[in-house]
Design a protein around this motif. Structure first.
Motif, PDB file in Angstrom:
ATOM      1  N   GLN A 185       0.777  -1.111   0.176  1.00 44.45           N
ATOM      2  CA  GLN A 185      -0.074   0.016  -0.579  1.00 44.45           C
ATOM      3  C   GLN A 185       0.712   1.376   0.370  1.00 44.45           C
ATOM      4  OE1 GLN A 185      -2.554  -0.213   3.553  1.00 44.45           O
ATOM      5  NE2 GLN A 185      -4.102  -1.243   1.888  1.00 44.45           N
ATOM      6  N   LYS A 186       1.949   0.983   0.559  1.00 46.52           N
ATOM      7  CA  LYS A 186       3.158   2.214   0.886  1.00 46.52           C
ATOM      8  C   LYS A 186       3.559   2.812  -0.470  1.00 46.52           C
ATOM      9  CE  LYS A 186       6.857   0.088   2.423  1.00 46.52           C
ATOM     10  NZ  LYS A 186       8.149  -0.314   3.805  1.00 46.52           N
ATOM     11  N   MET A 187       3.351   2.031  -1.229  1.00 48.91           N
ATOM     12  CA  MET A 187       4.048   2.540  -2.883  1.00 48.91           C
ATOM     13  C   MET A 187       2.772   2.555  -4.045  1.00 48.91           C
ATOM     14  SD  MET A 187       6.668  -1.853  -2.987  1.00 48.91           S
ATOM     15  CE  MET A 187       7.769  -2.086  -1.396  1.00 48.91           C
ATOM     16  N   LEU A 188       1.567   2.259  -3.465  1.00 46.43           N
ATOM     17  CA  LEU A 188       0.692   2.642  -4.818  1.00 46.43           C
ATOM     18  C   LEU A 188       0.169   4.528  -4.103  1.00 46.43           C
ATOM     19  CD1 LEU A 188      -1.392  -0.315  -3.651  1.00 46.43           C
ATOM     20  CD2 LEU A 188       0.348  -0.219  -5.798  1.00 46.43           C
ATOM     21  N   GLN A 189      -0.109   5.014  -5.472  1.00 42.08           N
ATOM     22  CA  GLN A 189      -0.273   5.884  -5.664  1.00 42.08           C
ATOM     23  C   GLN A 189      -2.222   6.282  -4.884  1.00 42.08           C
ATOM     24  OE1 GLN A 189       1.853   8.547  -6.737  1.00 42.08           O
ATOM     25  NE2 GLN A 189       0.456  10.238  -5.987  1.00 42.08           N
ATOM     26  N   ASP A 190      -2.521   5.129  -5.277  1.00 38.21           N
ATOM     27  CA  ASP A 190      -4.621   5.525  -4.878  1.00 38.21           C
ATOM     28  C   ASP A 190      -4.848   3.239  -4.510  1.00 38.21           C
ATOM     29  OD1 ASP A 190      -5.341   8.296  -4.530  1.00 38.21           O
ATOM     30  OD2 ASP A 190      -4.966   8.106  -6.781  1.00 38.21           O
ATOM     31  N   GLN A 206       6.101   6.741  -9.177  1.00 41.15           N
ATOM     32  CA  GLN A 206       7.082   6.136  -9.711  1.00 41.15           C
ATOM     33  C   GLN A 206       8.653   5.956  -9.123  1.00 41.15           C
ATOM     34  OE1 GLN A 206      10.089   8.036 -10.123  1.00 41.15           O
ATOM     35  NE2 GLN A 206      10.011   6.949 -12.388  1.00 41.15           N
ATOM     36  N   GLU A 207       9.161   6.347  -7.789  1.00 32.31           N
ATOM     37  CA  GLU A 207      10.309   5.621  -6.856  1.00 32.31           C
ATOM     38  C   GLU A 207      10.537   3.834  -6.302  1.00 32.31           C
ATOM     39  OE1 GLU A 207       7.410   8.200  -3.886  1.00 32.31           O
ATOM     40  OE2 GLU A 207       8.189   7.815  -6.752  1.00 32.31           O
ATOM     41  N   TYR A 208       8.841   3.882  -7.050  1.00 36.50           N
ATOM     42  CA  TYR A 208       8.546   2.031  -6.031  1.00 36.50           C
ATOM     43  C   TYR A 208       8.570   1.199  -7.605  1.00 36.50           C
ATOM     44  CZ  TYR A 208       8.588   3.703  -1.404  1.00 36.50           C
ATOM     45  OH  TYR A 208       7.988   4.248  -0.834  1.00 36.50           O
ATOM     46  N   ARG A 209       9.262   1.909  -8.972  1.00 38.84           N
ATOM     47  CA  ARG A 209       8.758   0.818 -10.559  1.00 38.84           C
ATOM     48  C   ARG A 209       9.695  -0.310 -10.118  1.00 38.84           C
ATOM     49  NH1 ARG A 209       8.621  -2.100 -12.869  1.00 38.84           N
ATOM     50  NH2 ARG A 209       8.857  -2.345 -15.235  1.00 38.84           N
ATOM     51  N   SER A 210      10.731  -0.547  -9.163  1.00 39.28           N
ATOM     52  CA  SER A 210      11.576  -1.297  -9.705  1.00 39.28           C
ATOM     53  C   SER A 210      11.465  -2.590  -8.499  1.00 39.28           C
ATOM     54  CB  SER A 210      12.941  -1.500  -8.943  1.00 39.28           C
ATOM     55  OG  SER A 210      13.021  -0.647  -7.747  1.00 39.28           O
ATOM     56  N   HIS A 211      10.338  -2.526  -8.018  1.00 42.87           N
ATOM     57  CA  HIS A 211       9.789  -2.789  -7.073  1.00 42.87           C
ATOM     58  C   HIS A 211       8.470  -4.190  -7.008  1.00 42.87           C
ATOM     59  CE1 HIS A 211      11.626  -0.846  -4.136  1.00 42.87           C
ATOM     60  NE2 HIS A 211      11.760  -1.358  -3.260  1.00 42.87           N
ATOM     61  N   PHE A 212       8.325  -3.764  -8.342  1.00 42.82           N
ATOM     62  CA  PHE A 212       6.977  -4.575  -9.243  1.00 42.82           C
ATOM     63  C   PHE A 212       7.782  -5.303 -10.397  1.00 42.82           C
ATOM     64  CE2 PHE A 212       5.070  -1.642  -6.132  1.00 42.82           C
ATOM     65  CZ  PHE A 212       3.715  -2.789  -6.203  1.00 42.82           C
ATOM     66  N   GLY A 213       7.724  -5.949 -10.579  1.00 43.08           N
ATOM     67  CA  GLY A 213       7.205  -6.479 -11.954  1.00 43.08           C
ATOM     68  C   GLY A 213       6.554  -6.596 -13.162  1.00 43.08           C
ATOM     69  N   GLY A 214       6.232  -7.032 -13.935  1.00 47.46           N
ATOM     70  CA  GLY A 214       5.350  -6.791 -14.848  1.00 47.46           C
ATOM     71  C   GLY A 214       5.131  -6.044 -15.718  1.00 47.46           C
ATOM     72  N   LEU A 226       2.605   5.713 -12.086  1.00 43.35           N
ATOM     73  CA  LEU A 226       2.928   4.219 -13.614  1.00 43.35           C
ATOM     74  C   LEU A 226       1.586   3.253 -13.155  1.00 43.35           C
ATOM     75  CD1 LEU A 226       6.638   3.800 -13.001  1.00 43.35           C
ATOM     76  CD2 LEU A 226       5.183   5.288 -14.351  1.00 43.35           C
ATOM     77  N   PHE A 227       1.151   2.719 -14.404  1.00 43.67           N
ATOM     78  CA  PHE A 227       0.146   2.580 -14.111  1.00 43.67           C
ATOM     79  C   PHE A 227       0.740   0.742 -14.771  1.00 43.67           C
ATOM     80  CE2 PHE A 227      -2.120   6.330 -14.729  1.00 43.67           C
ATOM     81  CZ  PHE A 227      -3.391   5.690 -13.311  1.00 43.67           C
ATOM     82  N   ILE A 228       1.035   0.332 -13.687  1.00 46.47           N
ATOM     83  CA  ILE A 228       1.704  -1.202 -13.893  1.00 46.47           C
ATOM     84  C   ILE A 228       0.722  -2.304 -14.064  1.00 46.47           C
ATOM     85  CG2 ILE A 228       3.022  -3.247 -13.072  1.00 46.47           C
ATOM     86  CD1 ILE A 228       4.952  -0.081 -11.876  1.00 46.47           C
ATOM     87  N   GLU A 229       0.962  -3.525 -14.675  1.00 54.12           N
ATOM     88  CA  GLU A 229       0.633  -4.583 -14.300  1.00 54.12           C
ATOM     89  C   GLU A 229       1.579  -6.117 -13.685  1.00 54.12           C
ATOM     90  OE1 GLU A 229      -1.570  -8.264 -17.888  1.00 54.12           O
ATOM     91  OE2 GLU A 229      -0.631  -6.803 -18.306  1.00 54.12           O
ATOM     92  N   PRO A 230       1.464  -5.903 -12.947  1.00 55.49           N
ATOM     93  CA  PRO A 230       2.337  -6.660 -12.692  1.00 55.49           C
ATOM     94  C   PRO A 230       2.174  -8.255 -13.022  1.00 55.49           C
ATOM     95  CG  PRO A 230       0.117  -5.935 -10.335  1.00 55.49           C
ATOM     96  CD  PRO A 230      -0.057  -5.810 -11.955  1.00 55.49           C
ATOM     97  N   GLU A 231       3.377  -9.040 -12.910  1.00 55.02           N
ATOM     98  CA  GLU A 231       3.415  -9.921 -13.461  1.00 55.02           C
ATOM     99  C   GLU A 231       2.457 -11.456 -12.944  1.00 55.02           C
ATOM    100  OE1 GLU A 231       7.689 -12.018 -12.165  1.00 55.02           O
ATOM    101  OE2 GLU A 231       8.169 -10.036 -13.954  1.00 55.02           O
ATOM    102  N   ALA A 232       1.805 -11.302 -11.674  1.00 56.31           N
ATOM    103  CA  ALA A 232       0.767 -11.817 -11.450  1.00 56.31           C
ATOM    104  C   ALA A 232      -0.250 -12.255 -11.929  1.00 56.31           C
ATOM    105  CB  ALA A 232       0.776 -11.700  -9.363  1.00 56.31           C
TER     106      ALA A 232
END
Length: 792
Positions: A185-190, A206-214, A226-232
């Motif tokens: 949750q702390k890595m998400l904007q909303d 943006q600063e937590y981009r490296s913590h998420f794959g996808g 950034l709107f990221i689609e996680p690998e999961a």
């Protein structure tokens, strides 16, 4: 398009403004399109057909408030595309279904109307409307009212969408678990799940981009999110995407099948759509007629115009002044003179515009009975035709237009000329105007022309078939009344107006002196005509008022006569019904008597007793229908005075005969009516037979039957000397009278003799319905010679 009704004449007459109003009354784009493209016709039969369809639509509009056009769309382009194998989108398919349904509903509505009020022209158009309910039903099975393809459109689509919803649900659940995790949750904007490019994503700082794959699918405008689609969820989103492609393919397959179904019925559906558009256009014309309070004109092709209270439809109803015009009968040319702003041009345009409206199949704003002609062309030179670009003066522009009219017109044309000869020297202009009018008049055209030139007044006065007219002007108020006066030339009124405004009388008199003697005579003649017209107008109004009163009285008399005839018919019908019922009742009673006689004959071996015959005879007499006769008028006093006691009389207010017993005063008499005595007014008696004229019955050789009383009710009956049969008849009648008089007991005197009469009477008393008991009289009552009967 007919060259005679070119766009210029339609624009000059403001015909396009009428079409714009008409199109506003159309319910569909199809009807609006037809209204906007409406043009007058010079063909008599075509004009009659157009007016007929407007009249029928007006009837429906008046009785039913219009026709149902809900749901109908212009689907012609979609039908053309479907016919060549194109695919229609869900909205177009839904429009096809709704239009077909609306057309069926409209056709049924008009068919039902036709049963009560014939509308053959509209029904002929309805015959082009075909039934495509199977196509409608199939489209509605696949597409909902919001133009969305339903799951039920095909089993395959239902299966795909079920799997799609399951996959989307799993992808959302996976991401929602992630956003609920405190460490994420702390890595998400909303803390939410959103969609980018049909794929479920989460908004990551943006600063937590490296913590998420996808994969990154989008970013905010500032780049902070950034709107990221996680690998999961990549595999789940891939599954959703795959199912969406299958869904699209299946929907396309369904739409192609529905489009092919529509394509097969494209031609009849196209005919249905066009027929509905025509009907909408017809009802738009009816709506225009209702809004303008217009009426159906009587059309002819012999050049005759008769407008009754014709109104220019574009002038507000509260300010328009109706005109009465007749042209083409006694005269074919009208020359209108009068001052400016008096309404000459409006009158000219009213004649032209109403003629164009009628030839286009529209009702005209005029009274019922107005007549208009189907011309092969209408020409007009109205307004300032000056053209700076063409370097033409006002006069040159008018002449150019008039020359074209003279070249193209025919004897069946209507020519409208405004300010003829204006813009040049008055002497030359008036001479030229007379020459032009004479040429057109000889041609046989119908002409209405306006002018300022006084010379044309004299021309119209002298020329056969040419009539003067003017616009009325009120000198008292210095205002025009805008009334067209046919038969009266216009006056300049310049001197009268100047005098009313305060110009010195000496100047006015000097000006009068400058006018030639001929012109003064003309003005004097016109003034005399004006006075005569006003007098005739007043007399006409008086005559019109009297005529209306006579019409009203005649209508009241007609209604009274109808009511009288209706009441007479009802009374005759009721009398016939009552007579039939009375005859039927008498017939039934007679049949019962006959049946009773036959029964007695069988039971008593042919020997029917006399008293039984008497009873049956009374039943037959009672069964005779009683006729209701008109109530006679009351007798005069002189006739009533001639009646004496003992006379047989008719009691008029009761309708019965009786005998006068005695008089009670001067105004009343006591009359014996059968077994009753009644006091009745003396003037209600009518003499039937005087007492002295009564014919006595011949005396019988045998002992006669006599009663110890007169016609007044008595309590004893003397039967001595009578045989048994005669005595029983009298006893039966005596008992009925005594019963009606409420006697408790009565005395029957039969004598002692052999005892046969006594035995027969007592046997009859034993069976009589009114007798409670009987006994031999006491010593002081007559002993065995009297039987005493006690009544019920």
């Amino acid at each position: 398009m007919n060259r005679s009704f070119n766009e210029k004449i339609l624009k000059t007459m403001d015909f396009d403004a009428i079409l714009h109003i008409c199109s506003e009354h159309a319910a569909t784009s199809l009807g609006k399109e037809l209204a906007a493209s409406l043009r007058p016709s010079g063909q008599f039969e075509e004009v009659k057909r157009r007016l007929k369809e407007t009249d029928e639509a007006f009837l429906v509009d008046r009785l039913k408030g219009g026709a149902p056009f809900g749901g109908i769309r212009d689907i012609r382009q979609a039908l053309h595309r479907a016919r060549i194998g194109g695919m229609l989108n869900p909205g177009e398919l839904l429009d096809v279904a709704l239009t077909s349904q609306g057309a069926r509903r409209l056709a049924k509505f008009l068919a039902d109307m036709h049963e009560d009020h014939p509308i053959p022209t509209l029904i002929a158009v309805c015959e082009r409307i075909s039934d495509h309910k199977p196509v409608e039903d199939r489209i509605k099975q696949c597409i909902d009212e919001n133009a969305q393809v339903l799951d039920s459109a095909s089993p395959e689509l239902a299966k795909i969408r079920h799997e799609l919803r399951m996959s989307e649900s799993r992808a959302r659940e996976k991401l929602e678990q992630m956003v609920r995790t405190p460490s994420i949750q702390k890595m998400l904007q909303d803390n939410l799940v959103t969609i980018r490019g049909d794929r479920y994503v989460i908004p990551v700082k943006q600063e937590y981009r490296s913590h998420f794959g996808g994969m990154i699918h989008d970013q905010s405008a500032s780049g902070a999110t950034l709107f990221i689609e996680p690998e999961a969820v990549v595999q789940l989103n891939n599954k959703v995407r795959e199912l969406k492609l299958k869904e699209e393919a299946e929907i396309e397959k369904i739409l192609l099948a529905l489009s092919a179904l529509v394509g097969e019925a494209a031609d009849p559906l196209l005919a249905t759509t066009e027929a509905v558009g025509e009907l909408d256009f017809m009802f738009a014309k009816a709506g225009l007629a209702r809004a303008m309070k217009a009426s159906l004109p009587i059309m002819n092709d012999r050049g005759f115009i008769k407008l009754k209270k014709g109104r220019h439809p574009l002038i507000p109803a509260e300010s328009v002044v109706p005109i009465d015009v007749e042209l083409g009968n006694r005269y074919t040319t009208i020359i209108v003179t009068g001052p400016n702003t008096g309404g000459k041009t409006v009158s000219l345009k009213t004649i032209g515009l109403l003629s164009l409206m009628a030839m286009a199949g529209l009702f005209v704003p005029a009274e019922e009975g107005s007549q208009l002609c189907v011309f092969d062309a209408i020409y007009a030179d109205i307004g300032d035709e000056q053209s700076i670009e063409q370097n033409l003066s006002t006069f040159s522009s008018h002449m150019t237009n008039i020359i074209r009219i003279l070249r193209e017109m025919t004897p069946k044309s209507l020519v409208l000329l405004d300010e003829l000869g204006a813009g040049t020297d008055p002497a030359e202009g008036s001479a030229l105007a007379i020459s032009i009018l004479e040429y057109i008049h000889r041609m046989g055209c119908r002409i209405v022309a306006t002018t300022h030139y006084s010379e044309l007044k004299a021309y119209a006065y002298d020329r056969q078939g040419v009539m003067n007219a003017s616009m009325e002007f009120d000198v008292q108020t210095l205002r025009p009344t805008y009334r067209l006066l046919v038969g009266v030339p216009g006056r300049s009124n310049a001197f009268a107006i100047a005098e009313r405004l305060g110009l010195a009388k000496s100047i006015i008199e000097h000006a009068r002196g400058q006018i030639g003697e001929e012109d003064q005579r003309v003005e004097s003649m016109i003034a005399t005509l004006e006075e005569n017209r006003l007098q005739a107008e007043a007399e006409r109004q008086t005559a019109e008022q009297l005529r209306r009163e006579v019409e009203r009285l005649r209508e009241e008399l007609r209604r009274e006569r109808e009511r009288f005839e209706e009441q007479r018919d009802k009374l005759m019908e009721r009398a016939e019904r009552e007579a039939r019922e009375a005859v039927a009742k008498a017939r039934r009673e007679a049949e019962e008597v006959i049946a009773e006689l036959k029964r007695m004959q069988r039971e008593e071996a042919g020997a029917v007793k006399s008293h039984e015959l008497g009873n049956l005879k009374r039943r037959l007499n009672d069964a005779e229908p009683e006729l209701r006769r008109p109530k006679p008028k009351a007798q005069s006093r002189s006739k009533a005075d001639k009646i004496e006691p003992g006379d047989e009389v008719m009691v008029l207010n009761l309708g019965q005969k009786g005998h006068v017993v005695e008089f009670s005063g001067d105004k009343e008499a006591i009359v014996q009516l059968g077994i009753m005595k009644m006091k009745v007014p003396r003037d209600s008696l009518e003499l039937v037979k005087p007492a002295a004229a009564a014919v006595k019955k011949p005396q019988q050789q045998a002992a006669s039957l006599k009663r110890t009383r007169d016609d007044n009710a008595r309590m004893e009956l003397d039967l001595r000397g009578a045989n048994v049969e005669e005595a029983i008849i009298e006893v039966d009648r005596f008992l009925d009278e005594s019963y009606l008089n409420n006697f408790g007991q009565v005395y029957i005197i039969h004598g002692k003799g052999t005892g046969v009469l006594r035995s027969g009477i007592q046997e009859f008393l034993r069976r009589h319905k009114h007798v409670k008991s009987y006994r031999i009289g006491n010593f002081n009552e007559g002993g065995t010679g009297v039987t005493v009967a006690e009544l019920k």
